[in-house]
Scaffold this motif. Structure first.
Motif, short mmCIF file in Angstrom:
data_model
loop_
_atom_site.label_atom_id
_atom_site.label_comp_id
_atom_site.label_asym_id
_atom_site.label_seq_id
_atom_site.Cartn_x
_atom_site.Cartn_y
_atom_site.Cartn_z
N GLU A 273 -4.82 8.28 -2.84
CA GLU A 273 -5.25 7.16 -2.01
C GLU A 273 -6.48 6.47 -2.62
O GLU A 273 -6.59 5.24 -2.58
N PHE B 262 -5.85 -1.91 -5.80
CA PHE B 262 -5.96 -3.20 -5.11
C PHE B 262 -7.29 -3.88 -5.40
O PHE B 262 -7.37 -5.11 -5.47
N LYS C 271 0.82 -1.21 0.00
CA LYS C 271 0.00 0.00 0.00
C LYS C 271 0.86 1.26 0.00
O LYS C 271 0.58 2.22 -0.75
N GLN C 272 1.92 1.28 0.81
CA GLN C 272 2.75 2.48 0.86
C GLN C 272 3.53 2.71 -0.43
O GLN C 272 3.51 3.84 -0.96
N ARG D 166 -11.46 8.42 7.00
CA ARG D 166 -10.02 8.31 6.85
C ARG D 166 -9.37 8.72 8.16
O ARG D 166 -9.72 9.69 8.76
N ALA E 268 -5.20 4.41 -5.34
CA ALA E 268 -4.48 3.27 -4.77
C ALA E 268 -5.46 2.18 -4.34
O ALA E 268 -5.21 0.99 -4.54
N GLN E 269 -6.56 2.59 -3.73
CA GLN E 269 -7.57 1.60 -3.34
C GLN E 269 -8.11 0.88 -4.58
O GLN E 269 -8.29 -0.35 -4.57
N PRO F 105 -3.15 14.08 -2.39
CA PRO F 105 -3.01 12.86 -1.59
C PRO F 105 -4.32 12.07 -1.44
O PRO F 105 -4.30 10.84 -1.38
N VAL G 189 1.08 4.03 -3.03
CA VAL G 189 0.66 5.42 -2.74
C VAL G 189 1.83 6.37 -3.00
O VAL G 189 1.62 7.48 -3.50
N ASN G 190 3.04 5.96 -2.68
CA ASN G 190 4.21 6.80 -2.97
C ASN G 190 4.32 7.08 -4.47
O ASN G 190 4.59 8.21 -4.89
N GLY H 157 1.09 9.19 -5.50
CA GLY H 157 1.06 10.52 -4.89
C GLY H 157 1.98 11.50 -5.57
O GLY H 157 1.70 12.69 -5.62
#
Lengths: 209, 170
Positions: free
Chosen positions: A49, A56, A31-32, A112, A52-53, A45, A35-36, A39
């Motif tokens: 996110e 997945f 996940k990180q 969040r 990013a969701q 941001p 997101v990196n 982002g």
């Protein structure tokens, strides 16, 4: 078989069989990094996110088609980049929409939970923060494909071949992208690149002579 | 030391600090190539800056949100157990269409066969009619046609039975 050398591919094959715990483990691990990557391209941001969701979720939906012919991270970052580019295209078609649109629609952002930020402290930390902002700015000014290549290059286990697959280009083109991106960054951040370590050692060697 | 080792160390330094052995490796390299010191230092310096970039902000319940989102999908689509289910939303309509299409094909075939049979039978009748006419025409001669009028007139005269003549002939 790729899964023998790649534990993440083995996890993904378990997800293919319906193992939700394996899927959760992959989400936690990546996940990180995802997101990196997102982002630094999307800048927002919250939007990063969200995308990013979706990355997945797309991984989960595509689990039945997954084959361990390459590393899992290569497949994952390919999905991430494609969704990121889709988002950029969507933005360019609806450029009049406010970035706060999600708030106006009453979307519940209270779910969040963010870690409380540290209180700024000594000047060294402030200088470090400023330096990081300069690096982020320099990265953000790079063309998307160069930036993505460099960010993927940071990942320890991504080879030139794997990065080339994510970018859907050749290995030589990938090396060229990374080289050009780094040259631009070095020029932009020249004042901050000297570590002093090698100069110090060379001075010591000269004194010894 | 081979020059081609340089890119490997550059990559290692990009994601984590150089280990003691890697640092020693570079020091030895610089001793052999002092003119490259500035270049190497700038590469390692950039690696350090990129490596020290902070992580982007991420909500602490990110994983939970993802699991919640896919939980709803799992009830509809269970990966592995229902492999290929992504096509299932199209298959139901094809399932209903298949018997319909098959029925149409069979019906079309039956109709076509019946039409063929009908045409065949009509051809047969026509052929028989032609044959019959051809037989008649083969029997009829010109001489017979010459006496046609006389015969035709005779047929129109009522016939009375001549019993005396009949007895005489017997």
């Amino acid at each position: 078989m790729a899964d023998q050398a790649d534990p993440d591919a083995a996890l993904m094959l378990r997800v293919k069989q319906g193992d939700m715990a394996a899927f959760e483990e992959l989400v936690d691990k990546y996940k990180q990094p995802v997101v990196n990557l997102l982002g630094r391209t999307l800048a927002d941001p919250v939007e990063a996110e969200d995308v990013a969701q979706n990355v997945f979720i797309q991984v989960f939906k595509s689990a039945h088609r997954y084959q361990a012919t390459a590393k899992f991270s290569t497949w994952l970052y390919t999905i991430a980049r494609n969704l990121c580019l889709n988002e950029i295209r969507r933005r360019s078609r609806h450029h009049t929409e406010s970035l706060d649109r999600s708030w106006e629609e009453g979307e519940d952002h209270s779910i969040r939970q963010y870690e409380e930020e540290r209180v700024p402290s000594p000047p060294a930390a402030i200088l470090q923060k400023e330096l990081q902002m300069k690096v982020e700015e320099a990265l953000g000014d790079l063309p998307e494909v160069q930036r993505t290549a460099i960010l993927l290059f940071r990942e320890e286990d991504m080879s030139y071949e794997e990065i080339a697959r994510v970018l859907q280009t050749s290995v030589s083109a990938t090396k060229s992208l990374i080289h050009r991106g780094r040259e631009t960054l070095k020029l932009r951040l020249k004042a901050y690149l000297k570590t002093g370590l090698w100069n110090e050692k060379r001075s010591q060697n000269k004194e010894q002579l | 030391m081979r020059k081609e080792e340089k890119p490997d160390i550059l990559k290692a330094g990009s994601s984590r600090p150089l280990s003691a052995s890697e640092q020693a490796h570079w020091e030895a390299y610089l001793d052999q190539h002092p003119l490259e010191a500035d270049t190497i230092e700038s590469e390692l310096g950039l690696n350090r800056l990129l490596r020290e970039l902070p992580d982007q902000s991420l909500s602490s319940n990110f994983t939970a949100q993802v699991m919640e989102a896919v939980g709803g999908l799992e009830n509809r689509v269970r990966p592995g157990r229902w492999a290929g289910i992504s096509w299932s939303c199209f298959r139901p309509s094809l399932r209903w269409a298949r018997p319909a299409i098959a029925s149409l094909l069979v019906l079309g075939g039956v109709l076509a066969w019946r039409q063929y049979e009908a045409q065949h039978q009509s051809r047969e009748r026509l052929a028989m009619s032609v044959a019959a006419v051809s037989e008649v025409t083969s029997v009829v001669t010109v001489d017979m046609l010459r006496d046609f009028d006389a015969i035709h007139q005779l047929s129109q005269v009522p016939v009375e039975v001549d019993l005396d003549l009949l007895q005489a002939l017997e």
